[in-house]
Structure formats: C-alpha cells, structure tokens
Write an enzyme that holds these catalytic residues in place. Sequence first.
Site, short mmCIF file in Angstrom:
data_model
loop_
_atom_site.label_atom_id
_atom_site.label_comp_id
_atom_site.label_asym_id
_atom_site.label_seq_id
_atom_site.Cartn_x
_atom_site.Cartn_y
_atom_site.Cartn_z
N GLU A 96 0.80 -1.18 0.02
CA GLU A 96 -0.16 0.05 0.07
C GLU A 96 0.86 1.33 -0.06
OE1 GLU A 96 -2.62 1.74 -0.80
OE2 GLU A 96 -3.85 1.50 0.90
N ASP A 97 0.26 2.38 -0.55
CA ASP A 97 1.09 3.67 -0.58
C ASP A 97 1.09 4.38 0.89
OD1 ASP A 97 -1.66 4.25 -0.57
OD2 ASP A 97 -1.47 6.04 -2.04
N ASP A 100 -3.69 5.68 6.74
CA ASP A 100 -4.15 6.78 7.25
C ASP A 100 -4.88 6.35 8.41
OD1 ASP A 100 -4.62 9.58 7.53
OD2 ASP A 100 -6.17 9.55 6.04
N PHE A 149 -0.77 16.19 4.69
CA PHE A 149 -0.97 15.48 3.47
C PHE A 149 -0.09 15.47 2.44
CE2 PHE A 149 -3.16 14.71 -0.58
CZ PHE A 149 -4.15 13.77 -0.33
N ASP A 156 -1.16 10.92 -4.77
CA ASP A 156 -1.76 12.25 -5.53
C ASP A 156 -2.41 13.19 -4.39
OD1 ASP A 156 -3.86 10.31 -5.00
OD2 ASP A 156 -5.15 11.60 -6.20
N ARG A 162 1.56 12.27 -8.71
CA ARG A 162 1.84 10.98 -8.48
C ARG A 162 3.37 10.95 -9.00
NH1 ARG A 162 -2.35 7.82 -6.93
NH2 ARG A 162 -4.47 8.35 -7.79
#
Length: 176
Positions: A96-97, A100, A149, A156, A162
């Site tokens: 996963e990126d 959160d 963020f 993105d 990205r």
Amino acid sequence: MDKFDLLISEEEISSKVKEVAAKISADYEGESVVVIGVLTGAFIFTADLVRALTVPVETIDFIQLSSYKGDKSTGNFVFKKDISTDINGKNILIVEDIVDTGRTLKKLREMLTMREPKSIKICTAFDKPSRRVNELVPDYNCFTIPDEFIVGYGLDYDGKYREFKDVRIVRTEDEQ
Ligand code: IMP
Ligand code: MG
C-alpha cells in the site's frame, strides 16, 4: 498554484525501500510470496519493492477499492478491480502507499482473509499512525510521517503529482 515542502528525498526513499525489502526477504526465507499492490497509489512503491526482494515472487497482482458513495467514514468498500490470482494457501504481501485511518487496509485484509491464504502481511511506504481509527498496524513500514497531506512517489492530490520522485507536503491554494 499549489506549493510544496520537501519531506523525504529520492535517495532516502531508495535506501529505505531496499532496507525494508531485505527484512521482508529474510522473514520469508524458504517461502515464496504473492504481491498484491493497491491501486493507484502503490504502483511505484510496488515496482521498486519487488525489484529489491530476493525471496521468490510467485506473481504480482493489483487490486483497487472504492468506498460506497458518501460512506467512507464507515469503511464500506467495493472492489473497483479485483485480483485475478487464486490466493488460497499462498503467502500474501499487500503493498500500500499510505496507511491513514486504516479503514482501507482493515477491510481489504478481512476480504482477502475470506479466501483462505496461508498468510497475509501488509507493507506500506508511509504510515500516519496519529490518524488511525482502528487497531491496524502494518507489518512493514518505510516511513512514519506526521499528520500532513503528502504527494509524490505514487501519492496524489486530486489525481496530480504522483510522478514526483520525492515526497512533499502539499500546500494547496486555499491554505496559502
Ligand atoms: P485510509 O483508509 O484512511 O487508511 O486511507 C488510505 C488512503 O487514503 C490511501 O491509500 C491514500 O489513497 C489516501 N491518503 C491518505 N493520506 C494521504 C496523503 O497524505 N496523501 C495522499 N493520499 C493519502
Ligand atoms: Mg491508496
């Protein structure tokens, strides 16, 4: 125009990804693994990670989830794209990126567990533990980041940025 503050350089990412890949390879010694990247954000991290693994990779597949309209807070997801691999009895590494709130990965882990793999582990490029709403802890994490963020390295803002090779905190027009 959006403005950015550099958070993690390309070099730092590259060396940390190799370090994490070495740990994963050591942990799976004697086994093989099926890598499942979570689209879209994890496409770059997945590509870098698999090339740094020394453990045999049986296959690489991708999955994409979307939350029901207006229902993100309850963590109800549907597959936008499912994997085409039969994972029954396999060692699954979800890539996963960023974690959160943890809702996406908690749900994804539950959904894939129903297909009875041999094991499931989670590897994320970035983790924002201060935002977590559940007990989700990734098995592998490259960078713990503050509640900001971030964009770049696959992540993105509204579909953009990205392609940045480094990771930056985005200051949107409204914030400036
Ligand atoms: P979670 O279900 O709240 O853990 O959501 C994780 C998803 O939200 C990630 O896969 C990203 O797509 C997105 N996300 C969360 N934080 C960021 C960020 O800082 N930048 C870009 N995307 C983010
Ligand atoms: Mg994502």
